[in-house]
Design a protein around this motif. Structure first.
Motif, PDB file in Angstrom:
ATOM      1  N   GLN A  33      -4.959   0.628   1.579  1.00  0.00           N
ATOM      2  CA  GLN A  33      -5.033   0.092   2.932  1.00  0.00           C
ATOM      3  C   GLN A  33      -3.727  -0.607   3.301  1.00  0.00           C
ATOM      4  OE1 GLN A  33      -8.125  -2.783   3.497  1.00  0.00           O
ATOM      5  NE2 GLN A  33      -8.037  -2.651   5.717  1.00  0.00           N
ATOM      6  N   SER A  34      -3.129  -1.306   2.358  1.00  0.00           N
ATOM      7  CA  SER A  34      -1.861  -1.989   2.600  1.00  0.00           C
ATOM      8  C   SER A  34      -0.759  -0.982   2.929  1.00  0.00           C
ATOM      9  CB  SER A  34      -1.473  -2.811   1.366  1.00  0.00           C
ATOM     10  OG  SER A  34      -0.170  -3.303   1.481  1.00  0.00           O
ATOM     11  N   VAL A  35      -0.708   0.112   2.191  1.00  0.00           N
ATOM     12  CA  VAL A  35       0.300   1.142   2.442  1.00  0.00           C
ATOM     13  C   VAL A  35       0.094   1.752   3.829  1.00  0.00           C
ATOM     14  CG1 VAL A  35       1.084   3.433   1.718  1.00  0.00           C
ATOM     15  CG2 VAL A  35       0.703   1.657   0.012  1.00  0.00           C
ATOM     16  N   ALA A  36      -1.138   2.036   4.188  1.00  0.00           N
ATOM     17  CA  ALA A  36      -1.426   2.619   5.503  1.00  0.00           C
ATOM     18  C   ALA A  36      -1.041   1.659   6.623  1.00  0.00           C
ATOM     19  CB  ALA A  36      -2.905   2.989   5.600  1.00  0.00           C
ATOM     20  N   GLN A  37      -1.365   0.383   6.476  1.00  0.00           N
ATOM     21  CA  GLN A  37      -1.028  -0.593   7.511  1.00  0.00           C
ATOM     22  C   GLN A  37       0.481  -0.782   7.624  1.00  0.00           C
ATOM     23  OE1 GLN A  37      -2.949  -2.000   9.848  1.00  0.00           O
ATOM     24  NE2 GLN A  37      -4.486  -0.584   9.054  1.00  0.00           N
ATOM     25  N   ARG A  38       1.169  -0.731   6.492  1.00  0.00           N
ATOM     26  CA  ARG A  38       2.622  -0.856   6.527  1.00  0.00           C
ATOM     27  C   ARG A  38       3.231   0.298   7.321  1.00  0.00           C
ATOM     28  NH1 ARG A  38       4.170  -1.476   1.129  1.00  0.00           N
ATOM     29  NH2 ARG A  38       3.673  -3.672   1.419  1.00  0.00           N
TER      30      ARG A  38
END
Length: 50
Positions: A33-38
């Motif tokens: 999720q962090s990678v997608a939001q970044r």
């Protein structure tokens, strides 16, 4: 130093294994999720600046 768990050894080991597996799943999902939001934020910044 391994404690003697007697007849409950399998249950205790299973509980540890399930707990560790769930923690790994939570960390993995959080990282994904962090990678997608970044990526979303980087795209928004590129549109704003570009």
């Amino acid at each position: 130093m391994i404690p003697d768990l007697g007849k409950y050894g399998f249950e205790v080991a299973s509980a540890y294994a399930v707990s560790i597996l769930l923690l790994l799943v939570i960390v993995g999902l959080s990282w994904r999720q962090s990678v997608a939001q970044r990526r979303v934020l980087e795209a928004a910044e590129a549109r704003k600046n570009g």
